[in-house]
Write an enzyme that holds these catalytic residues in place. Structure first.
Site, mmCIF file in Angstrom:
data_model
loop_
_atom_site.group_PDB
_atom_site.id
_atom_site.type_symbol
_atom_site.label_atom_id
_atom_site.label_comp_id
_atom_site.label_asym_id
_atom_site.label_seq_id
_atom_site.Cartn_x
_atom_site.Cartn_y
_atom_site.Cartn_z
ATOM 1 N N SER A 145 -25.524 4.371 38.793
ATOM 2 C CA SER A 145 -26.943 4.713 38.821
ATOM 3 C C SER A 145 -27.740 3.527 38.301
ATOM 4 O O SER A 145 -27.231 2.719 37.510
ATOM 5 C CB SER A 145 -27.208 5.936 37.931
ATOM 6 O OG SER A 145 -28.597 6.116 37.700
ATOM 7 N N TYR A 158 -25.915 10.183 29.813
ATOM 8 C CA TYR A 158 -25.871 9.826 31.229
ATOM 9 C C TYR A 158 -25.910 8.313 31.403
ATOM 10 O O TYR A 158 -25.110 7.732 32.150
ATOM 11 C CB TYR A 158 -27.039 10.478 31.979
ATOM 12 C CG TYR A 158 -26.996 10.291 33.469
ATOM 13 C CD1 TYR A 158 -26.156 11.076 34.258
ATOM 14 C CD2 TYR A 158 -27.780 9.331 34.090
ATOM 15 C CE1 TYR A 158 -26.110 10.903 35.640
ATOM 16 C CE2 TYR A 158 -27.735 9.148 35.458
ATOM 17 C CZ TYR A 158 -26.905 9.938 36.233
ATOM 18 O OH TYR A 158 -26.862 9.763 37.598
#
Length: 255
Positions: A145, A158
């Site tokens: 990401s 995350y």
């Protein structure tokens, strides 16, 4: 009439988290490009994706797996080899979201996110690579990401998991280049997936629109757009790439 050869003709590909979103789009595209696709997901939605592929004339099987558990991953690889006799491509796509600073999240939440997003890629690579070595090479694509590159406010676990996945990509690429195994990483920005929809559902419309306006292209990506970038990394078109990070974010990190 086009005579283009399918880019993954004859290849066997495992895609984790393939029951929805980017994983589903990638599975459908890989099947169109001639791959035999192993749909891996903890959710039964993977069976529906498998059905979609076979109804379109492609070849696929669904194996229900928790990628954070070694015994599940070992079973996944065993069944893939039992069915197809080889493994050429692994897409480590399975992932879960998390929100909160290190003060907010619990140890259990931290462990859960790291187990799925990072340990899952470690385990899948650990069990897949020996089979790729037997076959004379292979390709791994890790789906990280942009938040593994630049960080994000209130998303500590995350961000840590995706940053770790980028670093793991580089280590794997160096460790296994001599065995003709290429390992690359893709970093999507905002993508219109069920996971994003659930997150955005809790936000006001103006907040959702403001998030889109921060993207230079002024919209979020479609899963199919990310899938095409994954296909590039999985195919011979990227034959001189390994240890690389491909950013697909509509210009978000260029700012």
């Amino acid at each position: 009439m086009s005579t283009r050869k399918p880019r993954l003709e004859g290849k066997v590909a495992i895609i984790t988290g393939a029951g929805s979103g980017i994983g589903r789009a990638t599975a459908l595209l890989f099947a169109e490009e001639g791959a035999k696709v192993v749909i891996c997901d903890i959710a039964e939605s993977g069976a529906e994706v498998c059905k979609e592929i076979t109804e379109r004339g492609g070849e696929a099987i669904f194996i229900k797996v928790d990628v954070s558990k070694a015994k599940d991953v070992a079973y996944l690889i065993e069944k893939t080899i039992e069915r197809y006799g080889r493994l050429d491509v692994l897409v480590n796509n399975a992932g879960i979201p998390s929100s909160g600073t290190v003060l907010d999240i619990t140890e259990a939440e931290w462990d859960r996110v790291l187990d799925v997003n990072l340990k899952g890629a470690f385990l899948c690579s650990k069990y897949a690579i020996p089979e790729m070595m037997k076959g004379g090479g292979g390709v791994i694509v890790n789906v990280a990401s942009v938040l593994g590159l630049v960080g994000g406010k209130g998303e500590a676990a995350y961000c840590a998991s995706k940053g770790g996945l980028i670093a793991l990509t580089k280590a794997l690429a160096l460790d296994f280049a001599e065995y003709k195994i290429r390992v690359n990483c893709i970093c999507p920005g905002s993508v219109e997936t069920p996971m994003r929809q659930r997150i955005m559902a809790s936000k006001a419309p103006e907040e959702r629109r403001a998030a889109e306006l921060k993207i230079p292209i002024r919209r979020v990506a479609r899963p199919e757009e990310i899938a095409r970038a994954i296909l590039f990394l999985a195919s011979d078109e990227s034959s001189y790439m390994t240890g690389s990070t491909l950013v697909v974010d509509g210009g978000w990190t260029a700012q």
